[in-house]
Design an enzyme around this catalytic site. Structure first.
Site, mmCIF file in Angstrom:
data_model
loop_
_atom_site.group_PDB
_atom_site.id
_atom_site.type_symbol
_atom_site.label_atom_id
_atom_site.label_comp_id
_atom_site.label_asym_id
_atom_site.label_seq_id
_atom_site.Cartn_x
_atom_site.Cartn_y
_atom_site.Cartn_z
ATOM 1 N N CYS A 2 0.677 -1.221 -0.292
ATOM 2 C CA CYS A 2 0.136 0.053 0.109
ATOM 3 C C CYS A 2 1.020 1.342 0.000
ATOM 4 C CB CYS A 2 -1.076 0.004 1.158
ATOM 5 S SG CYS A 2 -0.278 0.766 2.666
ATOM 6 N N ASP A 28 0.812 15.631 4.964
ATOM 7 C CA ASP A 28 -0.431 15.333 4.234
ATOM 8 C C ASP A 28 -0.239 16.035 2.948
ATOM 9 O OD1 ASP A 28 -3.367 13.939 4.976
ATOM 10 O OD2 ASP A 28 -3.138 15.062 3.103
ATOM 11 N N THR A 94 -9.828 6.774 3.994
ATOM 12 C CA THR A 94 -9.957 6.513 2.860
ATOM 13 C C THR A 94 -8.304 5.879 2.281
ATOM 14 O OG1 THR A 94 -8.653 8.722 2.402
ATOM 15 C CG2 THR A 94 -11.016 8.659 1.954
ATOM 16 N N HIS A 97 -4.527 1.939 5.759
ATOM 17 C CA HIS A 97 -3.279 1.635 6.444
ATOM 18 C C HIS A 97 -3.555 2.584 7.631
ATOM 19 C CE1 HIS A 97 1.412 1.142 6.887
ATOM 20 N NE2 HIS A 97 0.899 1.853 7.888
ATOM 21 N N HIS A 99 -3.756 5.296 10.171
ATOM 22 C CA HIS A 99 -2.852 6.627 10.598
ATOM 23 C C HIS A 99 -3.610 7.792 11.269
ATOM 24 C CE1 HIS A 99 -5.350 6.876 6.919
ATOM 25 N NE2 HIS A 99 -5.539 8.132 7.113
HETATM 26 P P1 5GP Z 1 -7.829 9.311 5.614
HETATM 27 O O1 5GP Z 1 -9.128 10.114 4.637
HETATM 28 O O2 5GP Z 1 -7.872 7.802 5.296
HETATM 29 O O3 5GP Z 1 -8.284 9.523 6.928
HETATM 30 O O4 5GP Z 1 -6.674 10.071 5.253
HETATM 31 C C1 5GP Z 1 -5.901 9.737 4.156
HETATM 32 C C2 5GP Z 1 -4.809 11.203 3.833
HETATM 33 O O5 5GP Z 1 -3.933 10.535 3.399
HETATM 34 C C3 5GP Z 1 -5.580 11.957 3.305
HETATM 35 O O6 5GP Z 1 -5.613 13.407 4.286
HETATM 36 C C4 5GP Z 1 -4.679 12.278 2.079
HETATM 37 O O7 5GP Z 1 -4.694 13.588 1.638
HETATM 38 C C5 5GP Z 1 -3.575 11.830 2.585
HETATM 39 N N1 5GP Z 1 -2.984 11.196 1.578
HETATM 40 C C6 5GP Z 1 -3.258 10.117 0.384
HETATM 41 N N2 5GP Z 1 -2.017 9.895 -0.245
HETATM 42 C C7 5GP Z 1 -1.033 10.311 0.064
HETATM 43 C C8 5GP Z 1 0.103 10.553 -0.377
HETATM 44 O O8 5GP Z 1 0.491 9.759 -1.241
HETATM 45 N N3 5GP Z 1 1.156 11.089 0.363
HETATM 46 C C9 5GP Z 1 0.900 12.015 1.197
HETATM 47 N N4 5GP Z 1 1.767 12.763 1.972
HETATM 48 N N5 5GP Z 1 -0.532 11.946 1.676
HETATM 49 C C10 5GP Z 1 -1.217 11.197 1.270
HETATM 50 ZN ZN ZN Z 2 0.520 -0.443 4.490
#
Ligand code: 5GP
Ligand code: ZN
Length: 113
Positions: A2, A28, A94, A97, A99
Site C-alpha cells: 500500500c 499530508d 480513505t 493503512h 494513520h
Molecule cells: P483518511 O481519509 O484515510 O483519514 O486520510 C488519508 C490522508 O492521506 C488524506 O488526508 C490524504 O490527503 C493523504 N494522502 C493520500 N495519499 C497520500 C500520499 O501519497 N502522500 C501523502 N503525503 N499523503 C497522502
Molecule cells: Zn500499508
C-alpha cells in the site's frame, strides 16, 4: 504494497517530519490546516481496530502519542492541535493503512465534537 507502506519503507521519497522505531510522520499531501502531519505506524494494519487487536498495540500506540508530542514540538503547535483517526469507510477512512492526522497551526473552529 500500500501507499503508506511504500512511504514507510522509503520506496517513495518523502520529507520525514519525525520517525521512531514504530512510526513515521510526514506532511499530508492535501493539508486541511497550516500544520497537517500524518503519524503512520510502519507496520501495516488496515485500521485502528486491527492495530488495537494486535499484540503490539500498547507499544505502537504509545509510540503514536509520543510522536504526536514530538511533532507538536517540531511544528510549533504545542499551543493546540487535534489528533484524529478516521476508522473504516463510514468513519471517512480513505487510505486503508492506519494513520493519525495531527492538525494545527490555526484556531480550529470547525468542531463536530
Ligand atoms: P483518511 O481519509 O484515510 O483519514 O486520510 C488519508 C490522508 O492521506 C488524506 O488526508 C490524504 O490527503 C493523504 N494522502 C493520500 N495519499 C497520500 C500520499 O501519497 N502522500 C501523502 N503525503 N499523503 C497522502
Ligand atoms: Zn500499508
Amino acid at each position: 504494497m500500500c501507499i503508506f507502506c511504500k512511504i514507510a519503507q522509503k520506496e517513495i521519497p518523502t520529507t520525514v517530519v519525525f520517525e521512531n522505531e514504530d512510526v513515521i510522520c510526514f506532511n499530508d499531501i492535501h493539508p486541511a490546516a497550516p500544520v497537517h502531519v500524518l503519524i503512520v505506524p510502519k507496520k501495516h494494519y488496515e485500521d485502528a481496530l486491527a492495530l488495537t487487536a494486535s499484540e503490539d498495540a500498547e507499544k505502537v500506540l504509545g509510540s503514536v502519542f509520543r510522536a504526536a508530542a514530538k511533532v507538536a514540538e517540531l511544528t510549533g503547535t504545542q499551543d493546540g492541535f487535534r489528533l484524529i483517526n478516521n476508522c473504516r469507510e463510514k468513519g471517512g477512512q480513505t487510505v486503508m493503512h492506519v494513520h493519525f492526522h495531527l492538525i494545527g497551526g490555526a484556531t480550529l473552529s470547525e468542531k463536530i465534537i
